[in-house]
Scaffold this active site. Structure first.
Site, PDB file in Angstrom:
ATOM      1  N   LEU A 140       0.126  -5.706  -9.598  1.00  0.00           N
ATOM      2  CA  LEU A 140       0.269  -6.690  -8.526  1.00  0.00           C
ATOM      3  C   LEU A 140      -1.120  -7.244  -8.242  1.00  0.00           C
ATOM      4  O   LEU A 140      -2.119  -6.519  -8.344  1.00  0.00           O
ATOM      5  CB  LEU A 140       0.828  -6.036  -7.258  1.00  0.00           C
ATOM      6  CG  LEU A 140       2.267  -5.500  -7.317  1.00  0.00           C
ATOM      7  CD1 LEU A 140       2.619  -4.816  -5.996  1.00  0.00           C
ATOM      8  CD2 LEU A 140       3.261  -6.603  -7.630  1.00  0.00           C
ATOM      9  N   ASP A 141      -1.186  -8.518  -7.872  1.00  0.00           N
ATOM     10  CA  ASP A 141      -2.477  -9.109  -7.519  1.00  0.00           C
ATOM     11  C   ASP A 141      -3.107  -8.341  -6.363  1.00  0.00           C
ATOM     12  O   ASP A 141      -2.408  -7.695  -5.576  1.00  0.00           O
ATOM     13  CB  ASP A 141      -2.297 -10.575  -7.111  1.00  0.00           C
ATOM     14  CG  ASP A 141      -1.800 -11.433  -8.257  1.00  0.00           C
ATOM     15  OD1 ASP A 141      -1.976 -11.035  -9.412  1.00  0.00           O
ATOM     16  OD2 ASP A 141      -1.228 -12.507  -7.976  1.00  0.00           O
ATOM     17  N   LYS A 142      -4.410  -8.461  -6.229  1.00  0.00           N
ATOM     18  CA  LYS A 142      -5.152  -7.750  -5.185  1.00  0.00           C
ATOM     19  C   LYS A 142      -4.513  -7.902  -3.814  1.00  0.00           C
ATOM     20  O   LYS A 142      -4.360  -6.929  -3.069  1.00  0.00           O
ATOM     21  CB  LYS A 142      -6.594  -8.261  -5.150  1.00  0.00           C
ATOM     22  CG  LYS A 142      -7.443  -7.688  -4.021  1.00  0.00           C
ATOM     23  CD  LYS A 142      -8.820  -8.332  -3.991  1.00  0.00           C
ATOM     24  CE  LYS A 142      -9.632  -7.853  -2.795  1.00  0.00           C
ATOM     25  NZ  LYS A 142     -10.942  -8.532  -2.703  1.00  0.00           N
ATOM     26  N   THR A 144      -1.421  -9.103  -3.099  1.00  0.00           N
ATOM     27  CA  THR A 144       0.032  -8.989  -3.060  1.00  0.00           C
ATOM     28  C   THR A 144       0.381  -7.540  -2.749  1.00  0.00           C
ATOM     29  O   THR A 144      -0.206  -6.628  -3.307  1.00  0.00           O
ATOM     30  CB  THR A 144       0.663  -9.407  -4.400  1.00  0.00           C
ATOM     31  OG1 THR A 144       0.381 -10.787  -4.644  1.00  0.00           O
ATOM     32  CG2 THR A 144       2.170  -9.214  -4.395  1.00  0.00           C
ATOM     33  N   ARG A 241       3.260 -17.186  -7.758  1.00  0.00           N
ATOM     34  CA  ARG A 241       2.346 -18.073  -7.032  1.00  0.00           C
ATOM     35  C   ARG A 241       2.264 -19.443  -7.696  1.00  0.00           C
ATOM     36  O   ARG A 241       2.300 -20.483  -7.024  1.00  0.00           O
ATOM     37  CB  ARG A 241       0.968 -17.424  -6.943  1.00  0.00           C
ATOM     38  CG  ARG A 241       0.975 -16.114  -6.161  1.00  0.00           C
ATOM     39  CD  ARG A 241      -0.285 -15.310  -6.383  1.00  0.00           C
ATOM     40  NE  ARG A 241      -1.466 -15.996  -5.848  1.00  0.00           N
ATOM     41  CZ  ARG A 241      -2.709 -15.576  -6.053  1.00  0.00           C
ATOM     42  NH1 ARG A 241      -2.938 -14.480  -6.774  1.00  0.00           N
ATOM     43  NH2 ARG A 241      -3.723 -16.245  -5.539  1.00  0.00           N
TER      44      ARG A 241
END
Length: 326
Positions: A140-142, A144, A241
């Site tokens: 997961l993105d930082k 998210t 996104r």
């Protein structure tokens, strides 16, 4: 990964003519073809006493000797960082990732990552590949939040990775987006690749991209912002996104794909709403549900994670505004 030790195999009729790496992956427990090729490359495999390449075709009655070394410790520090663990057994761990946590060490993030925390939490990790480390199956993105599954053994890592690759994972997200999408549901089927001029960004591309499929459904409308339930069918970098931005409804708070000025300009006649949508300091995206088959037991597992406080407070403010306006 096969257990450390020495193994001797004799090629039978069924194995005659197979590539060496393919033969090893078939006859060693928990050994992928790439792992077998790595053992061959490192000189850990002999055929009749001779070093061979992965492409070597084994012959009937060849004696294949394999040495599987102990996994090497990774050059990463174990750090005592709190983890919100939803489930854990000897094969895997499911957790609810907080905002601001980077999953894997990288340039600019040498410490304080999820991997550093896992190395502290799981001191008895088995080897993943040739290293003693947690197996990051997906990311997961930082900024998210939400559910991640982590493999604690090579067998679990291989089986989970296969499920992700075959799209047999149930991945559900909640995303607060700007604007009012037309319709109650939709499909975004747009290929993604690196941005032509900003290489840290992803973009919808005409050529050379990878297939990306996102399904969305309206959960709640706020008259200028909308809560979407999103099913992710592929797992491309920044997929949700970029896809939300491409359909003209970027995720609220997204500093990279949010197009904040143009979004806020659309609702400048609603100052209270505009003020609420300015508050989030990160993208309002949460991985709320993850379902998969346990890689060892075969049990069907589904996990859910509640909304983080910042996203919940934003939604509460929007609901309060809705009630006030109605």
């Amino acid at each position: 990964m096969p257990q450390p030790g020495n193994f001797t195999l004799t090629v039978d009729t069924a194995g005659n003519g197979m590539r060496l790496d393919a033969y090893l992956s078939l006859h060693l427990n928990d050994c992928s073809r790439s792992r077998a090729a790595d053992l061959v490359r490192r000189g850990c495999v002999l055929v009749d006493g001779l070093v061979r390449k992965s492409a070597y075709k084994v012959k009937l009655n060849d004696t294949v000797t394999v040495w599987v070394p102990e996994p090497e410790p990774v050059d990463m520090a174990a750090e005592q960082i709190p983890l919100d663990i939803l489930y854990e057994d000897r094969h895997l761990l499911v957790l609810n990732k907080a905002a601001g946590v980077v999953v894997h060490p990288s340039a600019g993030h040498a410490s304080g990552t999820l991997v550093n925390a896992l190395l502290y939490h799981c001191p008895d990790l088995e080897g993943i590949g040739a290293e003693r480390r947690p197996g990051i199956v997906h990311r997961l993105d930082k900024d998210t939040t939400g559910i991640l599954v982590v493999a604690k053994s090579s067998g679990a890592h291989q089986a989970l990775s296969a499920q992700f690759k075959a799209r047999r994972i149930d991945k559900i997200y909640l995303a607060l987006v700007a604007g009012d999408p037309s319709g109650e549901s939709g499909v975004i089927d747009l290929p993604l690749g690196r941005h032509a001029s900003e290489r840290k960004k992803m973009a919808v591309v005409d050529r050379g991209g990878r297939a990306a499929l996102t399904l969305w459904q309206v959960q709640e409308r706020f008259g200028g912002a909308t809560l979407l339930r999103i099913a992710l069918k592929t797992g491309r970098t920044h997929q949700i996104r970029v896809h939300c931005s491409a359909m003209g409804h970027p995720i609220v708070g997204d500093p990279v794909y949010g197009q904040r000025r143009s979004v806020l300009r659309r609702i400048q006649n609603a100052p209270v709403l505009c003020e609420i949508l300015k508050r989030p300091q990160r993208q309002m995206l949460h991985a709320c549900r993850l379902g998969f088959t346990h890689p060892i037991s075969g049990e069907s597992l589904t996990f859910e994670a509640p909304l983080p406080a910042d996203m919940q407070s934003t939604l509460d403010a929007l609901r309060h505004l809705n009630d006030h306006m109605s």
